[in-house]
Write a protein that holds these residues in place. Structure first.
Motif, PDB file in Angstrom:
ATOM      1  N   VAL A 131       0.366   9.715   6.190  1.00 11.20           N
ATOM      2  CA  VAL A 131       1.660  10.291   5.614  1.00 11.20           C
ATOM      3  C   VAL A 131       1.414  10.508   4.223  1.00 11.20           C
ATOM      4  CG1 VAL A 131       4.146   9.792   5.251  1.00 11.20           C
ATOM      5  CG2 VAL A 131       3.063   8.701   7.131  1.00 11.20           C
ATOM      6  N   SER A 132       2.014  11.666   3.662  1.00 16.53           N
ATOM      7  CA  SER A 132       1.957  12.046   2.138  1.00 16.53           C
ATOM      8  C   SER A 132       2.412  10.665   1.491  1.00 16.53           C
ATOM      9  CB  SER A 132       2.484  13.130   1.976  1.00 16.53           C
ATOM     10  OG  SER A 132       2.879  13.273   0.403  1.00 16.53           O
ATOM     11  N   TYR A 133       1.687  10.381   0.363  1.00 23.01           N
ATOM     12  CA  TYR A 133       2.095   9.235  -0.566  1.00 23.01           C
ATOM     13  C   TYR A 133       3.524   9.490  -0.978  1.00 23.01           C
ATOM     14  CZ  TYR A 133       1.400  12.051  -4.668  1.00 23.01           C
ATOM     15  OH  TYR A 133       1.404  13.132  -5.659  1.00 23.01           O
ATOM     16  N   THR A 134       3.911  10.728  -0.944  1.00 23.49           N
ATOM     17  CA  THR A 134       5.182  10.972  -1.682  1.00 23.49           C
ATOM     18  C   THR A 134       6.565  10.528  -0.853  1.00 23.49           C
ATOM     19  OG1 THR A 134       5.387  13.215  -0.448  1.00 23.49           O
ATOM     20  CG2 THR A 134       4.588  12.969  -2.943  1.00 23.49           C
ATOM     21  N   LYS A 135       6.186  10.185   0.515  1.00 20.31           N
ATOM     22  CA  LYS A 135       7.373   9.751   1.629  1.00 20.31           C
ATOM     23  C   LYS A 135       7.072   8.380   1.879  1.00 20.31           C
ATOM     24  CE  LYS A 135       6.695  14.174   4.196  1.00 20.31           C
ATOM     25  NZ  LYS A 135       6.457  14.658   5.379  1.00 20.31           N
ATOM     26  N   LEU A 136       6.318   7.520   0.921  1.00 16.68           N
ATOM     27  CA  LEU A 136       6.094   6.019   1.392  1.00 16.68           C
ATOM     28  C   LEU A 136       7.026   4.804   0.634  1.00 16.68           C
ATOM     29  CD1 LEU A 136       2.289   6.037   2.076  1.00 16.68           C
ATOM     30  CD2 LEU A 136       3.805   6.012   3.695  1.00 16.68           C
ATOM     31  N   ASN A 137       7.646   5.615   0.005  1.00 13.75           N
ATOM     32  CA  ASN A 137       8.550   4.849  -1.010  1.00 13.75           C
ATOM     33  C   ASN A 137       9.898   4.231  -0.192  1.00 13.75           C
ATOM     34  OD1 ASN A 137       9.284   2.919  -3.260  1.00 13.75           O
ATOM     35  ND2 ASN A 137      10.530   4.755  -4.314  1.00 13.75           N
ATOM     36  N   PRO A 195       0.819  -1.192   0.017  1.00 12.71           N
ATOM     37  CA  PRO A 195      -0.075  -0.037  -0.054  1.00 12.71           C
ATOM     38  C   PRO A 195       0.972   1.230  -0.073  1.00 12.71           C
ATOM     39  CG  PRO A 195      -0.925  -1.492   1.615  1.00 12.71           C
ATOM     40  CD  PRO A 195       0.459  -2.284   1.307  1.00 12.71           C
ATOM     41  N   GLY A 196       2.036   1.253   0.658  1.00 13.28           N
ATOM     42  CA  GLY A 196       2.844   2.292   0.452  1.00 13.28           C
ATOM     43  C   GLY A 196       3.727   2.575  -0.680  1.00 13.28           C
ATOM     44  N   THR A 197       4.583   1.521  -1.050  1.00 10.72           N
ATOM     45  CA  THR A 197       5.303   1.573  -2.197  1.00 10.72           C
ATOM     46  C   THR A 197       4.495   1.906  -3.510  1.00 10.72           C
ATOM     47  OG1 THR A 197       5.352  -0.601  -2.286  1.00 10.72           O
ATOM     48  CG2 THR A 197       7.337   0.216  -1.124  1.00 10.72           C
ATOM     49  N   VAL A 198       3.442   1.129  -3.808  1.00  2.20           N
ATOM     50  CA  VAL A 198       2.694   1.323  -5.088  1.00  2.20           C
ATOM     51  C   VAL A 198       1.864   2.738  -4.988  1.00  2.20           C
ATOM     52  CG1 VAL A 198       0.853   0.460  -6.414  1.00  2.20           C
ATOM     53  CG2 VAL A 198       2.306  -1.152  -5.298  1.00  2.20           C
ATOM     54  N   ALA A 199       1.603   3.172  -3.753  1.00  6.23           N
ATOM     55  CA  ALA A 199       1.056   4.476  -3.690  1.00  6.23           C
ATOM     56  C   ALA A 199       2.154   5.532  -4.168  1.00  6.23           C
ATOM     57  CB  ALA A 199       0.630   4.927  -2.198  1.00  6.23           C
ATOM     58  N   THR A 238       4.635   5.126  -6.069  1.00  6.78           N
ATOM     59  CA  THR A 238       5.267   5.135  -7.254  1.00  6.78           C
ATOM     60  C   THR A 238       4.179   5.135  -8.508  1.00  6.78           C
ATOM     61  OG1 THR A 238       5.514   2.812  -6.959  1.00  6.78           O
ATOM     62  CG2 THR A 238       7.532   3.953  -6.476  1.00  6.78           C
ATOM     63  N   LYS A 239       3.037   4.715  -8.057  1.00  6.56           N
ATOM     64  CA  LYS A 239       2.202   4.638  -9.299  1.00  6.56           C
ATOM     65  C   LYS A 239       0.708   5.024  -9.186  1.00  6.56           C
ATOM     66  CE  LYS A 239       4.055   0.086 -11.107  1.00  6.56           C
ATOM     67  NZ  LYS A 239       5.396   0.024 -10.157  1.00  6.56           N
ATOM     68  N   VAL A 299      -4.157   4.401 -11.298  1.00  5.36           N
ATOM     69  CA  VAL A 299      -5.096   3.376 -10.645  1.00  5.36           C
ATOM     70  C   VAL A 299      -5.055   2.018 -11.523  1.00  5.36           C
ATOM     71  CG1 VAL A 299      -7.533   2.724 -10.081  1.00  5.36           C
ATOM     72  CG2 VAL A 299      -6.889   5.216  -9.876  1.00  5.36           C
ATOM     73  N   LEU A 300      -5.047   2.021 -12.628  1.00  2.00           N
ATOM     74  CA  LEU A 300      -4.916   0.827 -13.530  1.00  2.00           C
ATOM     75  C   LEU A 300      -3.327   0.184 -13.341  1.00  2.00           C
ATOM     76  CD1 LEU A 300      -6.489   1.863 -16.881  1.00  2.00           C
ATOM     77  CD2 LEU A 300      -7.605   0.556 -14.943  1.00  2.00           C
ATOM     78  N   HIS A 301      -2.459   1.055 -13.359  1.00  5.56           N
ATOM     79  CA  HIS A 301      -1.204   0.612 -12.989  1.00  5.56           C
ATOM     80  C   HIS A 301      -0.788   0.231 -11.507  1.00  5.56           C
ATOM     81  CE1 HIS A 301       0.473   3.615 -16.322  1.00  5.56           C
ATOM     82  NE2 HIS A 301       0.066   2.354 -17.050  1.00  5.56           N
ATOM     83  N   GLY A 302      -1.499   0.883 -10.644  1.00  9.82           N
ATOM     84  CA  GLY A 302      -1.508   0.402  -9.176  1.00  9.82           C
ATOM     85  C   GLY A 302      -2.141  -1.107  -8.976  1.00  9.82           C
TER      86      GLY A 302
END
Length: 464
Positions: free
Chosen positions: A279-285, A49-53, A55-56, A222-225
């Motif tokens: 957390v902002s999705y930008t920090k979850l990778n 849920p974090g890494t895909v949010a 990056t995709k 959404v599709l890539h995710g």
């Protein structure tokens, strides 16, 4: 009889039911859902849920999980109908034998062996490394020499923790399915409780502003995710391996398979909503986004408990897959396509020989074989099985020897099974060329084994 006629001969359902009746029928719908959740919900729920949010998909990862679940549900319903109509051990392998013919059944069985063995071997190896890291937090150090790759020149002699956990699970399962299922149910409950703990605690730190922009990567995100998280749902098919040991399988098998998918979706979506709100999705990778989010809001104690949840998640996944693989190997041995001693049941109604055999293989691979480049083969094995099970609903309905009029049936027949098959083909096209090449080698070896041993010793072709 020509070779073509021999390899496409179909098994009779009565013969399978007669052979498999020695299994003890102890499992309920709750047990099946627990097995399914054990396989589907692993460490991925704390990572994807974090890494895909990041990056995709952005916060729309929530919709990605729902979309992937809808796609997966088409195959799940096809499995549910097969399990309702054909309550036998062996999952897609046995289904293939019954509706397509022996050679197709063998290919599906060979694909499932690939899925189960590689999945457990890879997870057991990761479990050993994760346990070492977890215990280090309590200043308990496991020597790197016994939790690393087999490389004596660098002072590492294999992942012996991986070997031991596989053996421990095998001994547990061999002790008896009923007691093993109870232990598995307890660990699954602990795992779900830890996930719910994260959702409840994390909800207090949600800021709706973090969900903006919701479609950070556009609709295509959404599709890539969804494509990226689709594989998080794989594993529910392992439930169908237990059909011969289930009370009232016509009712309970569909509940187990579809119930697994529904509960898994709720948990994945719940974690996605809270995580992207904290957390902002930008920090979850990051490698451990859920623990990272908890540390960020100064909930370090929860982060530690989540690590325990990850260990529990990997453990229950291995329980389900080792259980399923032993039933698969039993089924192939039962039909004579592998040595027949593998198809024997002991006095307790347990396939002890197949359990010992698969344990040795998995323990060796998890402990001593580098699997980094091979884990993608798990996906191809699963998707091939999904594809044939989806298509197989059509000949299943036309088979006059199989009456499933009172069992679960896929809605919108034949449209939905065809859609399911096309979606499987679509997902197969997303796999890398290296994965296809490696799988081609695996299936070529499997066909050599079938034509050199299986055809000669097949019970179907040596009788009558």
């Amino acid at each position: 009889m020509s070779l073509g006629s021999r390899i496409f001969r179909k098994e009779k359902i009565d013969r399978y039911l007669e052979t498999d009746k020695k299994f003890g029928k102890t499992m309920t719908a709750v047990d099946l859902i627990s097995l399914g959740i054990g396989a589907v919900i692993g460490t991925g729920i704390f990572i994807l849920p974090g890494t895909v949010a990041a990056t995709k998909a952005g916060p729309a990862i929530i919709l990605s999980f729902i979309l992937a679940a809808i796609v997966c549900s088409t195959a799940a319903m096809c499995y549910a109908e097969f399990a309702s109509a054909l309550p036998v051990a062996g999952s897609a392998y046995s289904y293939g034998n019954l509706v397509f013919g022996e050679v197709i059944g063998w290919v599906l069985g060979w694909a499932l062996i690939l899925e189960y063995v590689l999945a457990v071997a890879a997870v057991s190896s990761a479990w050993g490394a994760y346990l070492k890291s977890f215990l280090a937090g309590f200043h308990l150090n496991i020597p790197a020499a016994i939790v690393g790759p087999f490389d004596p020149a660098k002072g590492t002699y294999g992942n012996w923790i991986a070997v031991l956990v596989v053996i421990a699970i095998s001994l547990m399962l061999n002790h008896g399915v009923h007691s093993s299922v109870r232990i598995n149910n307890f660990i699954v409950l602990v795992k779900i409780a830890i996930i719910i703990l994260f959702i409840v605690v994390g909800a207090f730190f949600v800021k709706p502003s973090h969900w903006q922009p919701f479609y950070a990567f556009g609709g295509s995100g959404v599709l890539h995710g969804a494509a990226a998280v689709f594989f998080a749902y794989l594993g529910f098919d392992a439930v169908s391996s237990s059909a011969a040991e289930v009370k009232n399988p016509r009712k309970n098998m569909p509940i187990g398979i579809i119930g697994t998918l529904v509960i898994a979706t709720i948990l994945y979506v719940g974690v996605s909503i809270v995580l992207t709100g904290m957390v902002s999705y930008t920090k979850l990778n990051v490698a451990d986004p859920v623990a990272f989010a908890m540390n960020l809001v100064n909930q370090n104690w929860t982060a530690g408990i989540i690590s325990l949840g990850a260990l529990a998640g990997m453990f229950t996944m291995m329980v389900t897959m080792i259980y399923s693989s032993s039933r698969l190997i039993y089924s192939i041995g039962r039909d004579g396509l592998l040595p027949k001693f593998l198809g024997k049941l002991d006095k307790k109604g347990t396939p002890k020989n197949s359990m010992i055999t698969i344990t040795i293989v998995i323990a060796f691979m998890g402990g001593f074989v580098p699997l980094d480049q091979l884990t993608n083969l798990v996906n191809i094995g699963t998707l091939i099985a999904f594809l044939f099970v989806s298509i197989g609903i059509i000949p299943l309905r036309k088979n006059k020897d199989i009456d499933n009029s009172k069992g679960f049936q896929v809605p919108f027949y034949p449209v939905l099974p065809i859609i399911s098959a096309l979606l499987c083909v679509l997902m197969l096209t997303q796999l890398q060329a290296e994965t296809w090449i490696a799988s081609a080698v695996w299936f070529a070896f499997g066909l050599i084994l079938y034509f050199s041993y299986g055809v000669k010793h097949s019970r179907l072709n040596t009788q009558e």
